[in-house]
Write a protein that holds these residues in place. Structure first.
Motif, PDB file in Angstrom:
ATOM      1  N   VAL A  44     -10.407  16.878   4.436  1.00 10.62           N
ATOM      2  CA  VAL A  44      -9.611  17.891   5.130  1.00 10.62           C
ATOM      3  C   VAL A  44      -8.372  18.251   4.313  1.00 10.62           C
ATOM      4  CG1 VAL A  44      -8.266  16.185   6.463  1.00 10.62           C
ATOM      5  CG2 VAL A  44      -8.613  18.487   7.399  1.00 10.62           C
ATOM      6  N   HIS A  45      -8.014  19.511   4.378  1.00  7.37           N
ATOM      7  CA  HIS A  45      -6.720  19.969   3.854  1.00  7.37           C
ATOM      8  C   HIS A  45      -5.865  20.369   5.039  1.00  7.37           C
ATOM      9  CE1 HIS A  45      -7.958  21.031  -0.555  1.00  7.37           C
ATOM     10  NE2 HIS A  45      -8.305  19.813  -0.208  1.00  7.37           N
ATOM     11  N   ILE A  46      -4.624  19.934   5.024  1.00 10.71           N
ATOM     12  CA  ILE A  46      -3.734  20.184   6.164  1.00 10.71           C
ATOM     13  C   ILE A  46      -2.443  20.799   5.644  1.00 10.71           C
ATOM     14  CG2 ILE A  46      -2.427  19.083   8.025  1.00 10.71           C
ATOM     15  CD1 ILE A  46      -4.488  16.661   7.644  1.00 10.71           C
ATOM     16  N   ALA A  47      -1.991  21.842   6.313  1.00 13.70           N
ATOM     17  CA  ALA A  47      -0.660  22.392   5.996  1.00 13.70           C
ATOM     18  C   ALA A  47       0.099  22.528   7.303  1.00 13.70           C
ATOM     19  CB  ALA A  47      -0.781  23.748   5.305  1.00 13.70           C
ATOM     20  N   SER A  48       1.362  22.129   7.287  1.00 13.66           N
ATOM     21  CA  SER A  48       2.132  22.123   8.521  1.00 13.66           C
ATOM     22  C   SER A  48       3.548  22.620   8.253  1.00 13.66           C
ATOM     23  CB  SER A  48       2.173  20.684   9.071  1.00 13.66           C
ATOM     24  OG  SER A  48       2.714  20.659  10.362  1.00 13.66           O
ATOM     25  N   GLU A  49       4.060  23.397   9.195  1.00 14.54           N
ATOM     26  CA  GLU A  49       5.400  23.962   9.042  1.00 14.54           C
ATOM     27  C   GLU A  49       6.139  23.926  10.366  1.00 14.54           C
ATOM     28  OE1 GLU A  49       5.308  27.960   7.670  1.00 14.54           O
ATOM     29  OE2 GLU A  49       4.796  27.389   5.607  1.00 14.54           O
ATOM     30  N   ASN A  50       7.437  23.709  10.304  1.00 15.98           N
ATOM     31  CA  ASN A  50       8.274  23.858  11.494  1.00 15.98           C
ATOM     32  C   ASN A  50       9.007  25.190  11.427  1.00 15.98           C
ATOM     33  OD1 ASN A  50       7.604  21.232  12.276  1.00 15.98           O
ATOM     34  ND2 ASN A  50       9.259  20.371  11.031  1.00 15.98           N
ATOM     35  N   ASN A  51       9.244  25.797  12.595  1.00 17.09           N
ATOM     36  CA  ASN A  51      10.055  27.018  12.590  1.00 17.09           C
ATOM     37  C   ASN A  51      11.527  26.703  12.811  1.00 17.09           C
ATOM     38  OD1 ASN A  51      10.076  26.387  15.292  1.00 17.09           O
ATOM     39  ND2 ASN A  51       9.797  28.485  16.003  1.00 17.09           N
ATOM     40  N   PHE A  52      11.888  25.438  12.627  1.00 18.91           N
ATOM     41  CA  PHE A  52      13.295  25.044  12.766  1.00 18.91           C
ATOM     42  C   PHE A  52      13.598  24.067  11.647  1.00 18.91           C
ATOM     43  CE2 PHE A  52      12.150  20.883  14.462  1.00 18.91           C
ATOM     44  CZ  PHE A  52      10.891  21.134  14.991  1.00 18.91           C
ATOM     45  N   PRO A  53      14.857  24.025  11.199  1.00 20.13           N
ATOM     46  CA  PRO A  53      15.185  23.147  10.070  1.00 20.13           C
ATOM     47  C   PRO A  53      15.018  21.683  10.454  1.00 20.13           C
ATOM     48  CG  PRO A  53      17.170  24.138  10.985  1.00 20.13           C
ATOM     49  CD  PRO A  53      16.010  24.789  11.670  1.00 20.13           C
ATOM     50  N   THR A  54      14.313  20.936   9.622  1.00 16.33           N
ATOM     51  CA  THR A  54      14.154  19.499   9.860  1.00 16.33           C
ATOM     52  C   THR A  54      15.530  18.844   9.903  1.00 16.33           C
ATOM     53  OG1 THR A  54      12.119  19.618   8.604  1.00 16.33           O
ATOM     54  CG2 THR A  54      12.979  17.431   9.039  1.00 16.33           C
ATOM     55  N   ALA A  55      16.434  19.372   9.098  1.00 15.80           N
ATOM     56  CA  ALA A  55      17.774  18.798   9.025  1.00 15.80           C
ATOM     57  C   ALA A  55      18.525  18.910  10.342  1.00 15.80           C
ATOM     58  CB  ALA A  55      18.575  19.486   7.926  1.00 15.80           C
ATOM     59  N   ALA A  56      18.051  19.764  11.250  1.00  9.67           N
ATOM     60  CA  ALA A  56      18.745  19.904  12.522  1.00  9.67           C
ATOM     61  C   ALA A  56      18.649  18.629  13.354  1.00  9.67           C
ATOM     62  CB  ALA A  56      18.178  21.078  13.306  1.00  9.67           C
ATOM     63  N   GLY A  57      17.820  17.714  12.917  1.00  9.32           N
ATOM     64  CA  GLY A  57      17.753  16.440  13.618  1.00  9.32           C
ATOM     65  C   GLY A  57      16.969  16.511  14.905  1.00  9.32           C
ATOM     66  N   LEU A  58      16.163  17.545  15.051  1.00  8.36           N
ATOM     67  CA  LEU A  58      15.341  17.634  16.254  1.00  8.36           C
ATOM     68  C   LEU A  58      14.078  16.806  16.037  1.00  8.36           C
ATOM     69  CD1 LEU A  58      16.038  21.384  16.666  1.00  8.36           C
ATOM     70  CD2 LEU A  58      16.851  19.565  18.160  1.00  8.36           C
ATOM     71  N   ALA A  59      13.412  16.519  17.126  1.00  4.80           N
ATOM     72  CA  ALA A  59      12.292  15.575  17.058  1.00  4.80           C
ATOM     73  C   ALA A  59      11.072  16.237  16.438  1.00  4.80           C
ATOM     74  CB  ALA A  59      11.982  15.066  18.460  1.00  4.80           C
ATOM     75  N   SER A  60      11.148  16.482  15.137  1.00 11.94           N
ATOM     76  CA  SER A  60      10.072  17.213  14.487  1.00 11.94           C
ATOM     77  C   SER A  60       8.800  16.387  14.377  1.00 11.94           C
ATOM     78  CB  SER A  60      10.520  17.681  13.104  1.00 11.94           C
ATOM     79  OG  SER A  60      10.930  16.585  12.335  1.00 11.94           O
ATOM     80  N   SER A  61       8.923  15.058  14.350  1.00 11.69           N
ATOM     81  CA  SER A  61       7.713  14.260  14.164  1.00 11.69           C
ATOM     82  C   SER A  61       6.819  14.316  15.399  1.00 11.69           C
ATOM     83  CB  SER A  61       8.053  12.816  13.804  1.00 11.69           C
ATOM     84  OG  SER A  61       8.680  12.173  14.886  1.00 11.69           O
ATOM     85  N   ALA A  62       7.407  14.437  16.588  1.00 15.06           N
ATOM     86  CA  ALA A  62       6.587  14.536  17.798  1.00 15.06           C
ATOM     87  C   ALA A  62       5.759  15.815  17.772  1.00 15.06           C
ATOM     88  CB  ALA A  62       7.470  14.495  19.042  1.00 15.06           C
ATOM     89  N   ALA A  63       6.421  16.939  17.512  1.00 20.56           N
ATOM     90  CA  ALA A  63       5.688  18.203  17.429  1.00 20.56           C
ATOM     91  C   ALA A  63       4.683  18.156  16.290  1.00 20.56           C
ATOM     92  CB  ALA A  63       6.667  19.366  17.245  1.00 20.56           C
ATOM     93  N   GLY A  64       5.079  17.576  15.184  1.00 17.05           N
ATOM     94  CA  GLY A  64       4.225  17.527  13.999  1.00 17.05           C
ATOM     95  C   GLY A  64       2.936  16.748  14.229  1.00 17.05           C
ATOM     96  N   TYR A  65       3.055  15.558  14.774  1.00 19.46           N
ATOM     97  CA  TYR A  65       1.851  14.742  14.985  1.00 19.46           C
ATOM     98  C   TYR A  65       1.013  15.246  16.157  1.00 19.46           C
ATOM     99  CZ  TYR A  65       2.840  11.331  11.344  1.00 19.46           C
ATOM    100  OH  TYR A  65       3.026  10.732  10.134  1.00 19.46           O
TER     101      TYR A  65
END
Lengths: 455, 455
Positions: B140-161
């Motif tokens: 599998v090839h996977i590409a993932s992006e957030n529409n908010f800066p990771t640096a904002a300290g929001l819980a990006s790993s929950a949305a990501g996984y």
């Protein structure tokens, strides 16, 4: 009504090492013979809890929900001085704090006065030597001063009420345990009645008679122990400790658990650390208990925060400093924030005893360490918090040799200096309990029973 | 070895409202016929816990020591987008996060991939329709992006996984519960598999099969609820949450007590607050649970501090704001720091619903309130934290009407403004769970299975 007479009896041995006795002679000679003023001047120390007191089970009697244990600081650096004078001719009780008259009607002052007079009355009524034991009915004038700024956020009320209780006891001839008198003013004040290491046993009785302070070890027991007070720049405190602890008792589930399930074992362990001079364990438990106290403040609703960003930087500095000195074994964790393990070497020839912090109801840190570590730690503090304006007055109290920091330590500590975050450091050590001052020049009240003009 | 085939089966209803299905056509047409690429693109939301998860009972399976409950935020403001593509001709698994290739060998990514392939294999082996069900063996090839800066300290790993689990499930044709797949990536990710209000039941089994997320109420249940994310200016986080919670479990006596004795009743009460839309109680419990989580961090050794001075100012602001609006009854305390009672009026015609804060493992505040309070609270935030440079971008997301502050509110709030303490505000609301995107233009991987060049 009986005449107030000087108390010639030596100070009670149970409440510390008293070196003098009631001082009435100068007052008598300066006043007309029919107006004798009996005056006593004493000093009392600040104490810093290493197992914290937070929360009362009885608001009126000031009975705590858990026992606590403290270190008495040396009065060469921090003390309260109080003069109490009684005279048949005083028409009312009066009090001056740091030169300004205050309301003697404050409930806590009244509780102390009432309790000391009750004890004085009780003693005289049982003593055949005092057929007219009525000094306890005399009005009293009280003057009290701290040798440190109240604004520094140090526990001035403990030293203040301990000094009040001790001084009143001497002027009224009370020899019994003074825990209750001091406690009625401020709970932790009972721990300032002794030097060295002191525990305040919470007691079980509803009337508080078994809620008393006692010395665990005298000040001579651990001569290498050093104390640094890091006075942090901060605005005014938002939540006073009296209101704060009441709200915590009412709203924090964690506080109740701490008091019932955590503190009893910690009291036993801390007393062992002191007895065996086990600094490694003493330091760790001191930090853990400080952190847990502040945790229960945060669990209060609305939450209470006494630590600020500078406090947290100090906490981080201490853990980094310890990690670099190899305190990663024997219960000291290897992982310290972002300090990676590759910076942490095992204890080698250059390692020193660790450093421990504790914070009371404010942002100032009190640091415990042993004498051989002081110089390097002060240098580390200077490096992390470069002094802003008062570089020459940055270090006060006991002399500390300048020390050079290793490049290794600088690399770990100096990533993010915070200039001016710490206003100054007071270097001190463990000290004795309250003292009676024989020197008449030390009195804060003149022969007329009014505050002396400032020198 | 079998050929990878597009998954034409509709997305499993159990894991949210899927609107599409596997998209293979464009890939097929762009590639040579013998190299079909099956690609699916999905989005998943951020969730914010109001009963916090902190501490694992099983590090490998990521099983928590207590249940938790969260609010799913709307993807119009915050989302992760993930494209997963499988092809017989891919020679290895690969992943790109925000355009940069990352190590697919990370244990948590591997755990997710292994689990989804296990589920795919299990499903196919039981299905007579798929005689050669070997797509799960395709790379599998996977590409993932957030529409908010990771640096904002929001819980990006929950949305990501959550997005990874949801997307992989669609591409591999898995229809079973995805809690475990998401959880193996990041515990709280399982809560991002649903919209609205979601609980993660801790479960009791050692194998974690009953540690699953389920929806308490859909996003349509409480339309008045609003969420404001106050992004606080701060340096980098010192303690990651994975390491932090492990240290807490090992060293904090308060955390164990919280998990065992406090959280179970709070879960029941929070579910009731949501069901009955009782904002008064919802807000209070949200704040209390946030505070207690941070209290257990502070009780950790070495202590963990995610809140900074700006966080604490926000806490203070919220309590003052609420006090001014009369939230002193029905369980809201009258005493709020130094705000005296004379400022606090009873709920009158101008009173509004209260405001509540919660903080995750960082200094950013997430504010919950109801729509009628948003404008005034945003004005209060602007007043207390005057925007520094980006005044026009200070408020992002849902539109908020400008509001004037009463002089009374200004007097209470404006004592000590902190310019620049808050970088910006994102206004959002409760939102739905993961979505499948039908628009081929939304794909992050091109027909060759490699990331598209940035537009």
């Amino acid at each position: 009504m009986g005449r107030c007479r000087p108390i010639a009896r030596p100070a009670a041995a149970r409440v510390g090492k008293a070196r003098g006795r009631g001082l009435g002679s100068r007052g008598s000679s300066a006043m007309a013979a029919e107006k004798p003023v009996v005056a006593v001047t004493c000093t009392a120390p600040v104490n810093i809890a290493v197992i914290k007191y937070w929360g009362k089970r009885d608001e009126k009697l000031i009975l705590p929900i858990n026992s606590s244990l403290s270190v008495t600081l040396h009065q060469d650096q921090l003390k309260t001085t109080t003069t109490a004078a009684i005279s048949r001719d005083f028409t009312e009780d009066r009090i001056w704090l740091n030169g300004r008259e205050e309301d003697i009607g404050q409930p806590r002052l009244q509780a102390c006065l009432k309790e000391i007079r009750r004890l004085a009355c009780k003693r005289r009524s049982g003593s055949p030597e005092d057929p007219l034991p009525l000094s306890h009915s005399c009005k009293v004038h009280i003057a009290s001063e701290n040798n440190f700024p109240t604004a520094a956020g140090l526990a001035s009320s403990a030293a203040g009420y301990a000094c009040l209780a001790y001084t009143l006891a001497r002027v009224y001839g009370v020899e019994s345990d003074l825990s209750e008198v001091a406690r009625r003013g401020s709970g932790s004040a009972c721990r300032s009645l002794y030097g060295g290491f002191v525990e305040w046993q919470m007691g079980e009785r509803a009337d508080g008679k078994d809620s008393i302070a006692r010395q665990v070890a005298p000040e001579s027991h651990w001569p290498e122990l050093r104390v640094l007070i890091l006075v942090v720049s901060a605005g005014k405190k938002l939540t006073g400790s009296t209101v704060g602890m009441q709200t915590s008792v009412e709203t924090s589930p964690l506080l109740r658990f701490r008091a019932e399930a955590v503190v009893p074992a910690r009291m036993v362990e801390m007393a062992r650390c002191v007895r065996e001079r086990d600094f490694q364990a003493f330091g760790r438990l001191t930090m853990q208990d400080s952190n847990q106290f502040h945790a229960t403040c945060l669990d209060t609703f609305p939450p209470i925060s006494y630590l600020n960003d500078t406090s947290r930087r100090i906490i981080h500095l201490v853990h980094r400093f310890n990690a670099l000195h190899g305190h990663t074994k024997a219960g000291w964790p290897a992982r310290v924030g972002s300090v990676s393990l590759r910076f942490i070497r095992l204890r080698g020839p250059t390692s020193k005893p660790p450093v421990a912090y504790t914070f009371d109801a404010g942002p100032n840190a009190v640091i415990f360490t042993l004498d051989e570590t002081v110089a390097e730690f002060v240098a580390a503090v200077r490096h992390s918090f470069p002094p802003e304006s008062n570089g020459d007055k940055f270090l006060q109290g006991l002399p500390v040799e300048p020390a050079l920091l290793s490049d290794e330590l600088k690399a770990v500590l100096g990533v993010d200096p915070a200039p001016g975050g710490i206003k100054y450091i007071i270097a001190t050590q463990v000290g004795p309990g309250p003292q009676v001052l024989d020197d008449p020049g030390a009195r804060l009240l003149g022969p007329d029973g009014l505050p002396k003009p400032a020198a």
